[in-house]
Scaffold this active site. Sequence first.
Site, PDB file in Angstrom:
ATOM      1  N   ASP A 292       0.864  -1.179   0.000  1.00 51.91           N
ATOM      2  CA  ASP A 292       0.000   0.000   0.000  1.00 51.91           C
ATOM      3  C   ASP A 292       0.901   1.229   0.000  1.00 51.91           C
ATOM      4  OD1 ASP A 292      -2.305   1.579   0.123  1.00 51.91           O
ATOM      5  OD2 ASP A 292      -2.576   1.335   2.286  1.00 51.91           O
ATOM      6  N   HIS A 293       0.300   2.378  -0.217  1.00 48.99           N
ATOM      7  CA  HIS A 293       0.976   3.652  -0.015  1.00 48.99           C
ATOM      8  C   HIS A 293       0.456   4.280   1.269  1.00 48.99           C
ATOM      9  CE1 HIS A 293       1.605   3.860  -4.622  1.00 48.99           C
ATOM     10  NE2 HIS A 293       2.739   3.501  -4.037  1.00 48.99           N
ATOM     11  N   TYR A 466      -5.007   4.245   0.377  1.00 49.85           N
ATOM     12  CA  TYR A 466      -6.019   3.317  -0.152  1.00 49.85           C
ATOM     13  C   TYR A 466      -5.610   2.721  -1.488  1.00 49.85           C
ATOM     14  CZ  TYR A 466      -8.550   6.043   3.363  1.00 49.85           C
ATOM     15  OH  TYR A 466      -8.912   6.691   4.517  1.00 49.85           O
ATOM     16  N   HIS A 467      -4.383   2.169  -1.511  1.00 47.75           N
ATOM     17  CA  HIS A 467      -3.842   1.548  -2.717  1.00 47.75           C
ATOM     18  C   HIS A 467      -3.380   0.113  -2.460  1.00 47.75           C
ATOM     19  CE1 HIS A 467      -2.617   5.921  -3.992  1.00 47.75           C
ATOM     20  NE2 HIS A 467      -3.919   5.701  -4.132  1.00 47.75           N
ATOM     21  N   PRO A 468      -4.222  -0.747  -1.916  1.00 49.77           N
ATOM     22  CA  PRO A 468      -3.772  -2.127  -1.661  1.00 49.77           C
ATOM     23  C   PRO A 468      -3.572  -2.893  -2.955  1.00 49.77           C
ATOM     24  CG  PRO A 468      -6.127  -1.931  -1.229  1.00 49.77           C
ATOM     25  CD  PRO A 468      -5.623  -0.542  -1.503  1.00 49.77           C
TER      26      PRO A 468
END
Length: 551
Positions: A292-293, A466-468
């Site tokens: 994630d980020h 919110y970048h899984p």
Amino acid sequence: MEADFVIVGAGSAGCAMAARLSEDGRHSVLVIEHGGTDAGPFIQMPGALSFPMSMRRYDWGFRTEPEPHLGGRRMAVPRGKVIGGSSSINGMVWVRGHARDFDHWAEAGAEGWAFADVLPYFKRLECWHGDEGDAEWRGHDGPVHVTRAVQATPLGRAFVEAGREAGYPVSADYNGAAQEGFAVMERSIWHGRRWSAATAYLKPALRRPNCDLVRAFARRVVISEGRATGVEVARGGRVEVIRARREVILAASAVNTPKLLMLSGIGPAAHLAEHGIPVLADRPGVGGNLQDHLEVYVQMAATQPVTLFRHWNLWGKARVGAQWLLTGGGPGATNGFEAVGFIRSRAGEDYPDIQFHFLPIAVSYDGRAAAEGHGFQAHVGPMRSPSRGWVRLASGDPGAAPRICFNYMSTEQDWQDFRTAIRLTREIFAQTAFAPYAGAEIQPGAAAQGDADLDAFIREHAESAYHPCGTARMGRAEDPGAVVDPDCRVIGVDGLRVADSSIFPRITNGNLNAPSIMVGEKAADHILGRAPLPPENLAPVIAPNWQTAQR
């Protein structure tokens, strides 16, 4: 009920595949989606982006396990439960990623996914409306409209100018040849409305007689004699099987895709045995490699009333909503992200590893203001954390939410990178371009200077972007950690593919919606057995002094 192709998940990649697999009329496509309609202003109005990701109507409502390196905080993991998936609840920021990201994919075993291979698919999906940039790098007649941010305040321009004053380049097109630098933000917004994957792909596809949508809850993939033959679903109070004559394709997100694989008997054998699930394919990589980020918000008070805070009250929001409903314009027609920056944290990095999102207001994703009054902020965080997490089953019950742990900030490199990112952000806000506007630092606050102070701030305030991704990573068939091969086929099971952000070997540089749609576009050609689009060997701009200088 049956179809040639059964897709689980009407998200970014799933919508793209539904359109491409059905467009020639030769094959029937059925899309299974648990979520409902995307109608209504909370999704369609870009300015309302803080609402849908916190509404259980549109979001699965996942939360992490207590994150061990962030003080045990349980972090929100919004995933879209609606047609369009997370493209219907995200921030509409459009970032392809850097060319080097995809070259790394190919080097890691995803042959055929180097930048030269994926660029034609990025171009195929885009309808780009930029007035300056790299036209040969961009698509001009695709289904996804990409527009430049409206500069509603002078602050977005000040951010880009401050980056230039600090010694960084200004990029005419960060989705083109030169990602490194500061630029006006690009968004998936068209005529003042969110342009989600549902709008771009699914709704047109559903007008065809060979493409249908079924609202149901997917429980597991049905596998018979080593081949996926359908999907077991719950709908209308009944459990039934939707049959796939050719293939089942999972596009259910980096959280739900590994969950479905494991419920279907595909995953780490010992973990499946814990939950009494018969092992059909022992793939230890399922649910691992979660990335994630993570980011923090560096927030400044504004000395002039030029921010979006003037709309941040009940009457202001009502006026914005009414203007958007009546005219399709005004502040409601933009997502608020006015500018972006990509920089390198240190000499020796050949391409950017820090990203900025700039907003002319000091507010969090959930819509809460950090302080009353005018302010602005930069979301900043490292792009290539070495930390890796996992998704696991909580039980063998398909209705149970999975367990999620990103293992954020688990390495010393994470902490070093975040401290550097905050200090570089402060340097940018101290430039002359912000002199007319910048007041006191709201957070971390002027008192937070030393490493220990910054670490405490990061531990308490870092948030997911919110970048899984990465939980069913793509690689060579002989790689024990790979879950799918470069054709997106699940290794060890026939007739089953995965095509969503789960397959990313490593997270890309920036927001994930654009590369997730690209995966759906490219996977469709693999599924249909088509020859891939011809590679385009365009070279990205790399700073000539990257080995010796940070900028």
